[in-house]
Design an enzyme around this catalytic site. Structure first.
Site, PDB file in Angstrom:
ATOM      1  N   HIS A 297      35.606  43.412  40.857  1.00 14.98           N
ATOM      2  CA  HIS A 297      36.628  43.850  41.622  1.00 14.98           C
ATOM      3  C   HIS A 297      36.437  45.196  41.992  1.00 14.98           C
ATOM      4  O   HIS A 297      36.452  46.198  40.919  1.00 14.98           O
ATOM      5  CB  HIS A 297      38.000  43.634  41.337  1.00 14.98           C
ATOM      6  CG  HIS A 297      38.216  41.989  41.052  1.00 14.98           C
ATOM      7  ND1 HIS A 297      38.745  41.305  42.140  1.00 14.98           N
ATOM      8  CD2 HIS A 297      38.173  41.331  39.987  1.00 14.98           C
ATOM      9  CE1 HIS A 297      38.908  40.091  41.738  1.00 14.98           C
ATOM     10  NE2 HIS A 297      38.745  39.932  40.395  1.00 14.98           N
ATOM     11  N   LEU A 298      35.974  45.693  43.262  1.00 12.68           N
ATOM     12  CA  LEU A 298      35.919  46.985  43.426  1.00 12.68           C
ATOM     13  C   LEU A 298      36.704  47.806  44.212  1.00 12.68           C
ATOM     14  O   LEU A 298      36.963  48.940  44.484  1.00 12.68           O
ATOM     15  CB  LEU A 298      34.451  47.158  44.351  1.00 12.68           C
ATOM     16  CG  LEU A 298      32.946  46.750  43.556  1.00 12.68           C
ATOM     17  CD1 LEU A 298      31.941  46.890  44.416  1.00 12.68           C
ATOM     18  CD2 LEU A 298      32.840  47.497  42.146  1.00 12.68           C
TER      19      LEU A 298
ATOM     20  N   ASN B  56      39.567  40.145  47.053  1.00 12.02           N
ATOM     21  CA  ASN B  56      40.834  40.537  47.290  1.00 12.02           C
ATOM     22  C   ASN B  56      41.114  42.095  47.504  1.00 12.02           C
ATOM     23  O   ASN B  56      41.802  42.500  46.578  1.00 12.02           O
ATOM     24  CB  ASN B  56      41.560  39.883  46.009  1.00 12.02           C
ATOM     25  CG  ASN B  56      40.858  40.431  44.699  1.00 12.02           C
ATOM     26  OD1 ASN B  56      39.807  40.814  44.797  1.00 12.02           O
ATOM     27  ND2 ASN B  56      41.846  40.278  43.565  1.00 12.02           N
TER      28      ASN B  56
ATOM     29  N   ASP C 253      34.688  39.911  35.321  1.00 14.78           N
ATOM     30  CA  ASP C 253      35.942  39.984  36.248  1.00 14.78           C
ATOM     31  C   ASP C 253      36.562  41.285  35.871  1.00 14.78           C
ATOM     32  O   ASP C 253      37.520  41.496  35.572  1.00 14.78           O
ATOM     33  CB  ASP C 253      37.007  39.173  35.344  1.00 14.78           C
ATOM     34  CG  ASP C 253      37.933  38.546  36.269  1.00 14.78           C
ATOM     35  OD1 ASP C 253      38.144  39.284  37.415  1.00 14.78           O
ATOM     36  OD2 ASP C 253      38.918  37.924  35.916  1.00 14.78           O
TER      37      ASP C 253
ATOM     38  N   HIS D 281      42.938  48.775  37.703  1.00 18.81           N
ATOM     39  CA  HIS D 281      44.106  48.815  37.957  1.00 18.81           C
ATOM     40  C   HIS D 281      44.641  50.442  37.713  1.00 18.81           C
ATOM     41  O   HIS D 281      44.269  51.117  36.852  1.00 18.81           O
ATOM     42  CB  HIS D 281      45.116  48.009  37.363  1.00 18.81           C
ATOM     43  CG  HIS D 281      45.039  46.573  37.856  1.00 18.81           C
ATOM     44  ND1 HIS D 281      45.215  46.135  39.052  1.00 18.81           N
ATOM     45  CD2 HIS D 281      44.706  45.357  36.929  1.00 18.81           C
ATOM     46  CE1 HIS D 281      45.067  44.895  39.134  1.00 18.81           C
ATOM     47  NE2 HIS D 281      44.807  44.539  37.952  1.00 18.81           N
TER      48      HIS D 281
END
Length: 425
Positions: free
Chosen positions: A58-59, A90, A303, A307
């Protein structure tokens, strides 16, 4: 282009030899090489592997550049030994059109640290209601071949069947986040003894297993390719084992954190350990280890889920699920598997590159092949300090843990992205 001579290095665990990189490829692999124009890297005690490939990253860009950007995530990947990553859809806006996937692809090319291959969304806005522009994304400059609503399950079986049928035309893959949403409403952690004791709503293993069982039947019926994201339970392993025995075109991944950490970590109520799917039990971990060794689980995928501080440093119930993974994945693999270099190369480079169709990646260093490789010091041990990570976020579950292995160098098409353990740019 620059030339580099790595001396006395073990290639995928073999006997020490010299490795010459020139003009973007591995020029020679032999003893006692000489190249006066080459920069020499002392490889004594080090291991050269094909550059690692991550099928699940997730970038966050576009939309959440406060948590990660394509550039910062690419730097983290290079420091972790990766030469290619597949970026999940996403983002905000969601990567459900040719325009957005091309934007991510171009940002990766501009960063120039790893090859960034976008993954397209299966459904518009990840809403699970109608198919996204799968064909347009496949035909775009990004040449998307993997589609996933990761973070959300494609729960509608009719829609999942249609997606599998659609991508079959160009040998694409649907990568499923296996979670029956009606069984996980309000879930905070693995359903079991620990969740009962802590008073947290549980995420039952069967919610994952039921979707995998359904989807392998759909993939078998359609004759299409299915990939299962972040497998986390012993029951899921058995479903996959049976499907593979029948010849279903299914592959599966496991994350480093599901190989190492159990649901007991939730006893601290530290939200850094909140992840989806949740950390499971020691029995699940044992089953995942066995499945990784025997090939029922095909690959390790990080994964990597950065955040921002406000999304993690809060009460457990309000925290976003996810953990960093790119800069520590190889260390966790070494901790779990030991120095099984051929197995590590297979699960972290060759097979993920083959699944994603990434030409030039996942190839062992040998004369004439693209110089996408990483050099590891297996004897080194390092203590993970969140402030020293390249990611813009700090939500690593391995903070202040001492882990084996250190990435000494990473090369992308013959040019170093990491030297002496430090990012080149």
């Amino acid at each position: 282009m620059s030339a580099y001579l790595i001396t006395n290095v073990s290639v995928v665990g073999g006997p020490p030899t010299d490795l010459l990189i020139r003009d973007g490829v591995v020029a020679e692999v032999a003893d006692n090489l000489s190249a006066p124009d080459a920069t020499v890297v002392d490889g004594t005690g080090l291991v050269a592997l094909p550059g690692l490939v991550d099928l699940h990253t997730h970038l966050r860009e576009p939309g959440r550049e406060d948590a990660e950007t394509v550039e910062s995530g690419s730097r983290a990947a290079a420091l972790g030994g990766y030469t290619a990553v597949c970026a999940m859809a996403n983002t905000s806006p969601v990567a459900d059109t040719a325009g957005v996937v091309e934007q991510v692809w171009r940002l990766g090319r501009e960063a120039g640290l790893v090859d960034v291959q976008p993954i397209g969304a299966v459904t518009v806005g990840l809403a699970g209601e109608r198919l996204a522009e799968l064909g347009a994304m496949a035909d775009s400059a990004a040449r998307v071949r993997i589609f996933s609503d990761d973070g959300h399950c494609v729960a509608d079986p009719k829609l999942m069947r249609r997606a599998l049928e659609y991508v079959k035309a160009f040998d694409g893959i649907i990568a499923q986040h296996a979670e029956e949403p009606r069984l996980t409403e309000g879930a905070q952690m693995h359903e079991g003894e620990v969740s009962t004791r802590l008073g947290l709503i549980g995420w039952p293993a069967v919610a994952e297993e039921a979707i995998i069982a359904r989807d392998v039947l759909l993939a078998e019926h359609v004759g299409s390719r299915l990939h299962v994201c972040h497998v986390s339970t012993a029951g899921s392993v058995e479903v996959l084992r049976q499907a593979k025995a029948r010849g279903v075109r299914v592959t599966a991944e496991v994350t480093p954190h599901h190989l190492l950490l159990t649901d007991e970590r939730a006893e601290t109520y530290d939200p850094v350990f909140k992840v989806n799917p949740p950390l499971r039990t020691a029995a699940d971990i044992a089953a995942l280890h066995a499945a990784l060794a025997d090939g029922v689980i095909d690959i390790i995928a990080t994964d990597h889920a950065p955040h921002a501080v406000e999304d993690k440093e809060c009460e457990w119930a309000y925290a976003r699920p996810g953990m960093l993974g790119l800069e520590t994945a190889l260390s966790i693999a070494l901790d779990v598997l030991g120095p099984e270099w051929d197995l590590i190369a297979e699960r972290m480079s060759r097979t993920p590159a083959r699944i994603a169709g990434l030409t030039g990646h996942g190839v062992d260093p040998a004369p004439g092949v693209p110089a996408n490789l990483t050099v590891v010091d297996p004897a080194a041990r390092r203590t993970i300090e969140p402030a020293e990570l390249a990611s813009r976020s700090r939500n690593t579950p391995y903070a202040r843990m001492t882990l084996p292995g250190r990435i000494v160098a990473t090369f992308l098409r013959g040019e170093p992205t990491v030297l002496d353990g430090k990012a080149v740019k």
